[in-house]
Motif scaffolding. Structure first.
Motif, short mmCIF file in Angstrom:
data_model
loop_
_atom_site.label_atom_id
_atom_site.label_comp_id
_atom_site.label_asym_id
_atom_site.label_seq_id
_atom_site.Cartn_x
_atom_site.Cartn_y
_atom_site.Cartn_z
N UNK A 1 15.91 -13.97 20.82
CA UNK A 1 15.22 -14.70 19.76
C UNK A 1 14.42 -15.88 20.31
N UNK A 2 14.80 -16.40 21.48
CA UNK A 2 14.11 -17.53 22.08
C UNK A 2 12.96 -17.15 22.98
N UNK A 3 12.72 -15.86 23.20
CA UNK A 3 11.64 -15.45 24.09
C UNK A 3 10.29 -16.07 23.76
N UNK A 4 9.89 -16.18 22.48
CA UNK A 4 8.57 -16.76 22.20
C UNK A 4 8.41 -18.20 22.68
N UNK A 5 9.51 -18.88 22.95
CA UNK A 5 9.42 -20.27 23.41
C UNK A 5 8.92 -20.38 24.85
N UNK A 6 9.07 -19.32 25.63
CA UNK A 6 8.55 -19.33 27.01
C UNK A 6 7.56 -18.21 27.27
N UNK A 7 7.41 -17.29 26.32
CA UNK A 7 6.42 -16.22 26.42
C UNK A 7 5.47 -16.36 25.24
N UNK B 1 12.78 -5.23 19.01
CA UNK B 1 11.52 -5.03 18.29
C UNK B 1 10.66 -6.24 18.58
N UNK B 2 9.59 -6.04 19.34
CA UNK B 2 8.75 -7.14 19.79
C UNK B 2 7.33 -6.94 19.27
N UNK B 3 6.80 -8.00 18.68
CA UNK B 3 5.42 -7.95 18.18
C UNK B 3 4.57 -8.91 19.01
N UNK B 4 3.69 -8.37 19.85
CA UNK B 4 2.75 -9.23 20.56
C UNK B 4 1.77 -9.86 19.55
N UNK B 5 1.27 -11.02 19.88
CA UNK B 5 0.33 -11.70 18.98
C UNK B 5 -0.85 -10.79 18.69
N UNK B 6 -1.12 -10.59 17.40
CA UNK B 6 -2.27 -9.80 16.97
C UNK B 6 -2.13 -8.31 17.18
N UNK C 1 2.88 -14.90 24.43
CA UNK C 1 2.23 -13.69 23.94
C UNK C 1 3.01 -13.00 22.83
N UNK C 2 4.21 -13.51 22.52
CA UNK C 2 5.06 -12.88 21.52
C UNK C 2 4.94 -13.62 20.19
N UNK C 3 4.59 -12.86 19.17
CA UNK C 3 4.53 -13.42 17.81
C UNK C 3 5.91 -13.40 17.17
N UNK D 1 0.02 -10.03 31.77
CA UNK D 1 0.66 -11.30 31.42
C UNK D 1 1.88 -11.62 32.28
N UNK D 2 2.28 -10.74 33.19
CA UNK D 2 3.48 -10.99 34.00
C UNK D 2 3.43 -12.34 34.71
N UNK D 3 2.33 -12.71 35.38
CA UNK D 3 2.32 -14.03 36.04
C UNK D 3 2.53 -15.18 35.05
#
Length: 142
Positions: free
Chosen positions: A25-31, A50-55, A33-35, A124-126
């Motif tokens: 749940x905290x992934x968007x705080x350091x990634x 279930x991951x939603x990339x921005x846009x 690209x995740x909405x 986006x890996x880097x």
């Protein structure tokens, strides 16, 4: 098979990296690209993310392996191909660790689709790894 990988070194230990990975749940705080992201089940093999990339549309990732605090693997089944990402952290010495993301595209369409979409998926890996290690090095939790 088509493959690509990126790695970074960090002063954060594997346990610090692991805490951030396991806190889906905290992934968007350091990634950035995740909405939105949701873990269905526990952070264990067989669970779904279930991951939603921005846009973009949501992507279903199945966790296929978890070895705390060393690695986890997720896979996205896209029909003609499977996109597998191996997230690994390993200690280099007492003060340093290496975090590596390796993407492997397999399946009947891998030779054609891998070179077409692989670079875009892994572009986006880097940035993601930089965000992950920056968060881990400051001691912030996801």
């Amino acid at each position: 098979m088509w493959a690509s990988e990126h790695s970074v070194e960090t002063s954060a230990g594997p346990e610090q990296i692991w805490r951030l990975w396991a806190d889906v749940a905290g992934w968007p705080e350091w990634n950035g690209d995740i909405e939105q992201v949701e873990l269905v089940g526990s952070f264990a093999a067989g669970s779904t993310i279930l991951m939603t990339p921005i846009g973009d549309k949501p992507i279903e990732l199945r966790i296929t392996a978890v070895v705390e605090p060393e690695l986890f693997i997720d896979e996205a089944d896209m029909g003609e191909i499977v996109v597998r990402t191996i997230h690994r952290v390993e200690r280099i010495d007492h003060d340093r660790a290496r975090v590596r993301y390796r993407m492997e595209i397999t399946g009947p369409g891998a030779d054609t689709l891998g070179p077409q979409i692989g670079p875009e998926i892994g572009a986006d890996f880097p940035r993601v790894l930089a965000g992950l290690v920056a968060r881990a090095e400051t001691g912030q939790r996801g």
